[in-house]
Design a protein around this motif. Structure first.
Motif, PDB file in Angstrom:
ATOM      1  N   ASP A  16     -15.823  58.998  50.583  1.00 42.26           N
ATOM      2  CA  ASP A  16     -14.963  58.727  49.432  1.00 42.26           C
ATOM      3  C   ASP A  16     -15.163  57.335  48.843  1.00 42.26           C
ATOM      4  O   ASP A  16     -14.575  57.010  47.815  1.00 42.26           O
ATOM      5  CB  ASP A  16     -13.484  58.967  49.755  1.00 42.26           C
ATOM      6  N   LYS A  17     -15.978  56.489  49.489  1.00 36.75           N
ATOM      7  CA  LYS A  17     -16.292  55.193  48.898  1.00 36.75           C
ATOM      8  C   LYS A  17     -17.579  54.626  49.479  1.00 36.75           C
ATOM      9  O   LYS A  17     -18.047  55.057  50.527  1.00 36.75           O
ATOM     10  CB  LYS A  17     -15.154  54.200  49.076  1.00 36.75           C
ATOM     11  N   PHE A  18     -18.113  53.656  48.770  1.00 34.63           N
ATOM     12  CA  PHE A  18     -19.351  52.976  49.128  1.00 34.63           C
ATOM     13  C   PHE A  18     -19.103  51.499  48.833  1.00 34.63           C
ATOM     14  O   PHE A  18     -18.883  51.123  47.692  1.00 34.63           O
ATOM     15  CB  PHE A  18     -20.481  53.555  48.277  1.00 34.63           C
ATOM     16  N   SER A  19     -19.056  50.673  49.868  1.00 37.03           N
ATOM     17  CA  SER A  19     -18.728  49.254  49.698  1.00 37.03           C
ATOM     18  C   SER A  19     -19.916  48.386  50.093  1.00 37.03           C
ATOM     19  O   SER A  19     -20.745  48.774  50.906  1.00 37.03           O
ATOM     20  CB  SER A  19     -17.540  48.883  50.593  1.00 37.03           C
ATOM     21  N   LEU A  20     -19.956  47.189  49.517  1.00 36.60           N
ATOM     22  CA  LEU A  20     -20.973  46.220  49.887  1.00 36.60           C
ATOM     23  C   LEU A  20     -20.414  44.820  49.767  1.00 36.60           C
ATOM     24  O   LEU A  20     -19.377  44.614  49.141  1.00 36.60           O
ATOM     25  CB  LEU A  20     -22.241  46.382  49.042  1.00 36.60           C
ATOM     26  N   HIS A  21     -21.073  43.862  50.383  1.00 37.88           N
ATOM     27  CA  HIS A  21     -20.646  42.461  50.340  1.00 37.88           C
ATOM     28  C   HIS A  21     -21.617  41.676  49.467  1.00 37.88           C
ATOM     29  O   HIS A  21     -22.825  41.837  49.581  1.00 37.88           O
ATOM     30  CB  HIS A  21     -20.633  41.866  51.752  1.00 37.88           C
ATOM     31  N   VAL A  22     -21.064  40.830  48.607  1.00 35.14           N
ATOM     32  CA  VAL A  22     -21.874  39.980  47.739  1.00 35.14           C
ATOM     33  C   VAL A  22     -21.322  38.561  47.827  1.00 35.14           C
ATOM     34  O   VAL A  22     -20.117  38.350  47.685  1.00 35.14           O
ATOM     35  CB  VAL A  22     -21.800  40.445  46.263  1.00 35.14           C
ATOM     36  N   PHE A  23     -22.184  37.592  48.051  1.00 36.71           N
ATOM     37  CA  PHE A  23     -21.746  36.202  48.043  1.00 36.71           C
ATOM     38  C   PHE A  23     -21.409  35.780  46.618  1.00 36.71           C
ATOM     39  O   PHE A  23     -22.095  36.159  45.669  1.00 36.71           O
ATOM     40  CB  PHE A  23     -22.827  35.280  48.622  1.00 36.71           C
ATOM     41  N   VAL A  24     -20.350  35.015  46.467  1.00 34.53           N
ATOM     42  CA  VAL A  24     -19.829  34.645  45.149  1.00 34.53           C
ATOM     43  C   VAL A  24     -20.870  33.894  44.308  1.00 34.53           C
ATOM     44  O   VAL A  24     -20.872  34.011  43.087  1.00 34.53           O
ATOM     45  CB  VAL A  24     -18.514  33.853  45.283  1.00 34.53           C
ATOM     46  N   PHE A  38     -19.600  49.131  40.281  1.00 31.42           N
ATOM     47  CA  PHE A  38     -18.884  48.617  41.443  1.00 31.42           C
ATOM     48  C   PHE A  38     -17.771  47.724  40.929  1.00 31.42           C
ATOM     49  O   PHE A  38     -17.908  47.074  39.888  1.00 31.42           O
ATOM     50  CB  PHE A  38     -19.811  47.815  42.354  1.00 31.42           C
ATOM     51  N   GLU A  39     -16.656  47.663  41.662  1.00 31.56           N
ATOM     52  CA  GLU A  39     -15.514  46.837  41.286  1.00 31.56           C
ATOM     53  C   GLU A  39     -15.223  45.816  42.380  1.00 31.56           C
ATOM     54  O   GLU A  39     -15.271  46.158  43.562  1.00 31.56           O
ATOM     55  CB  GLU A  39     -14.274  47.716  41.098  1.00 31.56           C
ATOM     56  N   PRO A  40     -14.901  44.580  41.997  1.00 28.74           N
ATOM     57  CA  PRO A  40     -14.515  43.589  43.005  1.00 28.74           C
ATOM     58  C   PRO A  40     -13.239  44.030  43.722  1.00 28.74           C
ATOM     59  O   PRO A  40     -12.339  44.590  43.096  1.00 28.74           O
ATOM     60  CB  PRO A  40     -14.240  42.320  42.186  1.00 28.74           C
ATOM     61  N   THR A  41     -13.171  43.782  45.030  1.00 25.81           N
ATOM     62  CA  THR A  41     -12.003  44.213  45.799  1.00 25.81           C
ATOM     63  C   THR A  41     -11.357  43.093  46.606  1.00 25.81           C
ATOM     64  O   THR A  41     -10.184  43.171  46.919  1.00 25.81           O
ATOM     65  CB  THR A  41     -12.362  45.349  46.773  1.00 25.81           C
ATOM     66  N   ASP A  42     -12.112  42.067  46.977  1.00 23.68           N
ATOM     67  CA  ASP A  42     -11.599  41.009  47.841  1.00 23.68           C
ATOM     68  C   ASP A  42     -12.121  39.648  47.387  1.00 23.68           C
ATOM     69  O   ASP A  42     -13.150  39.566  46.725  1.00 23.68           O
ATOM     70  CB  ASP A  42     -12.076  41.177  49.293  1.00 23.68           C
ATOM     71  N   ILE A  43     -11.422  38.635  47.817  1.00 21.63           N
ATOM     72  CA  ILE A  43     -11.911  37.272  47.679  1.00 21.63           C
ATOM     73  C   ILE A  43     -11.715  36.612  49.034  1.00 21.63           C
ATOM     74  O   ILE A  43     -10.606  36.582  49.568  1.00 21.63           O
ATOM     75  CB  ILE A  43     -11.142  36.476  46.600  1.00 21.63           C
ATOM     76  N   ASN A  44     -12.793  36.099  49.611  1.00 19.49           N
ATOM     77  CA  ASN A  44     -12.721  35.329  50.860  1.00 19.49           C
ATOM     78  C   ASN A  44     -12.803  33.856  50.487  1.00 19.49           C
ATOM     79  O   ASN A  44     -13.603  33.472  49.635  1.00 19.49           O
ATOM     80  CB  ASN A  44     -13.881  35.678  51.784  1.00 19.49           C
ATOM     81  N   MET A  45     -11.985  33.061  51.116  1.00 22.09           N
ATOM     82  CA  MET A  45     -12.002  31.631  50.826  1.00 22.09           C
ATOM     83  C   MET A  45     -12.086  30.847  52.116  1.00 22.09           C
ATOM     84  O   MET A  45     -11.656  31.323  53.167  1.00 22.09           O
ATOM     85  CB  MET A  45     -10.732  31.256  50.046  1.00 22.09           C
ATOM     86  N   LYS A  46     -12.665  29.641  52.020  1.00 20.72           N
ATOM     87  CA  LYS A  46     -12.745  28.774  53.193  1.00 20.72           C
ATOM     88  C   LYS A  46     -12.631  27.332  52.732  1.00 20.72           C
ATOM     89  O   LYS A  46     -12.856  27.013  51.563  1.00 20.72           O
ATOM     90  CB  LYS A  46     -14.019  28.985  53.978  1.00 20.72           C
ATOM     91  N   LYS A  47     -12.322  26.479  53.677  1.00 24.66           N
ATOM     92  CA  LYS A  47     -12.295  25.047  53.438  1.00 24.66           C
ATOM     93  C   LYS A  47     -13.046  24.406  54.594  1.00 24.66           C
ATOM     94  O   LYS A  47     -12.758  24.672  55.770  1.00 24.66           O
ATOM     95  CB  LYS A  47     -10.863  24.544  53.392  1.00 24.66           C
ATOM     96  N   THR A  48     -14.048  23.593  54.282  1.00 25.64           N
ATOM     97  CA  THR A  48     -14.884  22.972  55.289  1.00 25.64           C
ATOM     98  C   THR A  48     -14.549  21.491  55.404  1.00 25.64           C
ATOM     99  O   THR A  48     -14.411  20.804  54.394  1.00 25.64           O
ATOM    100  CB  THR A  48     -16.383  23.139  54.934  1.00 25.64           C
TER     101      THR A  48
END
Length: 50
Positions: A16-24, A38-48
C-alpha cells in the motif's frame, strides 16, 4: 532497477506504500521524486556541538 520498474513491482505485490529517504541537501533527488509523485512525510533535525 529503475524507480518505475520498482514501483510496478510494488503494485504487483499489492503493497500500500513505497517510501524512501532523501537527504535535505539533495535537491536534485527531491525534485525528481516530487516529479514522480512522491510526497514529503517527515523532517529529521539535529544540532551538533563541537
Amino acid at each position: 532497477m529503475s524507480l518505475e520498474a520498482l514501483e510496478k513491482l510494488v503494485k504487483e505485490k499489492e503493497f500500500d506504500k513505497f517510501s524512501l529517504h532523501v537527504f535535505v541537501h539533495n535537491e536534485r533527488a527531491i525534485h525528481l521524486y516530487k516529479k514522480l509523485n512522491f510526497e514529503p512525510t517527515d523532517i529529521n533535525m539535529k544540532k551538533t556541538f563541537k
